[in-house]
Design an enzyme around this catalytic site. Structure first.
Site, PDB file in Angstrom:
ATOM      1  CE  LYS A  23      -1.691   1.932   3.842  1.00  0.00           C
ATOM      2  NZ  LYS A  23      -1.676   3.413   3.808  1.00  0.00           N
ATOM      3  CG  ASN A  24       2.793   2.457   3.497  1.00  0.00           C
ATOM      4  OD1 ASN A  24       1.672   2.969   3.494  1.00  0.00           O
ATOM      5  ND2 ASN A  24       3.340   1.953   4.589  1.00  0.00           N
ATOM      6  CB  CYS A 117      -4.251   7.128  10.461  1.00  0.00           C
ATOM      7  SG  CYS A 117      -4.941   5.613   9.756  1.00  0.00           S
ATOM      8  NE  ARG A 122       0.384  11.054   9.457  1.00  0.00           N
ATOM      9  CZ  ARG A 122      -0.116  10.050   8.758  1.00  0.00           C
ATOM     10  NH1 ARG A 122       0.684   9.154   8.235  1.00  0.00           N
ATOM     11  NH2 ARG A 122      -1.395   9.931   8.578  1.00  0.00           N
TER      12      ARG A 122
END
Length: 436
Positions: A23-24, A117, A122
């Site tokens: 996914k990343n 999330c 971040r």
């Protein structure tokens, strides 16, 4: 209607399954496909809700995107828009990665500040600093990042921390810059290497990926082409299944993996008492025959222990022999699984970014709710080991990062079922009245 997982713990896991594409990585490859008008073909694409969101972002911009199973075709030859709106970007942080390729190819981009999330601040400061170093005018206006540059120029950029997202956005932006760009203190994750290899498949000139110094020699727009590329295996998904098997005293073999990408995490499982073999270069087997021994964990940028596996590891420590200490150094709000694990009987003391976990012989099934993607994975691991039945809600988080999680665990012998909440007649019964 929302779904939930019903898990009856205590089953030994055994068997073989294949791991999906990362996914990343795939989300960043999809975004980078905006650099070229030529067709791009991706294989080993996982079927995840995050992939669907990124496909929607690309379609909004004017791309043609189709997916059939693990294959995806993208063509960005008719871009009609350079703005990624809040409604889409707020659903997934990785969609912010369209900023770099839009700016690099079209000289202008407007992208909403990211979502994803809620595990920490971040920020995007390093993204903005990197683009400004390449000569872009960047402003944040009404929740959007607006970037303009008639022609990006190569530059030397030193990151304060090895941010994965900033490294990726700068790499992709610099592909079409005039001259060479050097990223110092770059992120070194396998997904960074995957992105560099993909860009080079398209005709870019990227070297040094996987080290702390990446060099991007700018190329002309005309020299970029399409291409076919296979997404790297998902090391986080693979380790989640290895950890599930480790706690269940299982014997599990994973295929379509790269064990070299998981050396730190595998070594930690070996320290805890599991046996790990690599029967082939693309498979790994775990054999766990006894109760695990507690270990201490510190999350660090790659090749350190990944923050994405901190929550699953905490679930393992709750049933290990002894006391383990976890220090989370990446995200300040990544202990969101603690409350739900305590509902299952876990003994955890938290003080800021440190959690002290005292292992118990067993956990107890309970009703819990995933608060984010990896916290959800922790709850699944805990439920597999708990005595009794657990109900896990919040599957929208798990579906972001785990392809057919319940089916793969069923194939390994787990007693796990996905049910629609309103169709689950058993949900009206008290937990203590249900068969275990």
């Amino acid at each position: 209607m929302p779904d939930k997982l019903i898990v009856t713990g205590g089953r030994r896991l055994h068997g073989e399954i294949a791991v999906s594409g990362a996914k990343n990585s795939v989300l960043k490859l999809m975004a980078a496909s905006l650099l070229t008008p030529q067709p791009v073909h991706l294989t080993n694409v996982p079927q995840l809700s995050d992939v669907n969101v990124m496909a929607d972002v690309l379609r909004h911009l004017g791309c043609r995107v189709t997916q059939a199973g693990a294959e995806m075709w993208i063509q960005a030859d008719s871009i009609t828009c350079n703005e990624a709106p809040y409604e889409l970007v707020s659903r997934m942080r990785a969609s912010f990665n369209v900023l770099g390729p839009l700016l690099g190819r079209f000289g202008e981009a407007r992208v909403s500040l990211p979502g994803g999330c809620s595990i920490g601040k971040r920020g995007i400061d390093l993204h903005v600093m990197g683009l400004q170093a390449l000569g872009a005018d960047v402003e944040i206006v009404h929740g959007y990042v607006e970037a303009k540059a008639s022609q990006l120029r190569g530059s030397e950029i030193v990151l304060d921390i090895p941010s994965v997202g900033a490294t990726e956005n700068i790499m992709v932006s610099a592909v079409l810059a005039d001259g060479a760009t050097v990223i110092a203190n770059a992120a070194q994750e396998p997904e960074i290497i995957d992105l560099a290899n993909f860009l080079n498949t398209l005709g870019a000139d990227v070297s040094g990926a996987g080290t702390s110094r990446i060099v991007i020699q700018g190329v002309s727009r005309a020299s970029l082409r399409g291409g076919s590329y296979t997404v790297v295996p998902d090391r986080i998904e693979a380790m989640t299944y290895l950890m599930a098997a480790a706690g269940a005293q299982g014997d599990v073999t994973l295929h379509r993996v790269n064990p070299a990408h998981m050396q730190t995490e595998i070594y930690k499982l070996v320290e805890m008492g599991a046996e790990i073999e690599t029967p082939t270069p693309n498979s790994v087997r775990i054999l766990a025959t006894r109760r695990l021994m507690a270990q201490n964990i510190v999350t660090l940028p790659y090749p350190g222990f990944p923050t994405d596996l901190q929550a699953p590891m905490m679930a393992l420590l709750t049933i290990a022999d002894g006391v383990g200490v976890i220090r989370e150094t990446i995200y300040e709000n990544r202990f969101r699984q603690v409350g739900n694990l305590k509902r299952m009987g876990a003994q955890i003391e938290q003080d800021g970014n440190v959690a002290i976990v005292t292992g118990a012989p067993f956990l107890s099934g309970a009703q819990v709710r995933a608060s984010d993607l990896r916290a959800g994975a922790a709850l699944v691991i805990a439920a597999l080991h708990a005595r009794g039945v657990s109900e896990i809600e919040g599957l929208e988080h798990l579906d972001r990062g785990y392809e057919t999680l319940d089916a793969k665990l069923q194939a390994l012998g787990a007693d796990i079922a996905r049910v629609t909440v309103e169709d689950d007649a058993a949900s009206s019964q008290p937990m203590e009245n249900r068969a275990v």
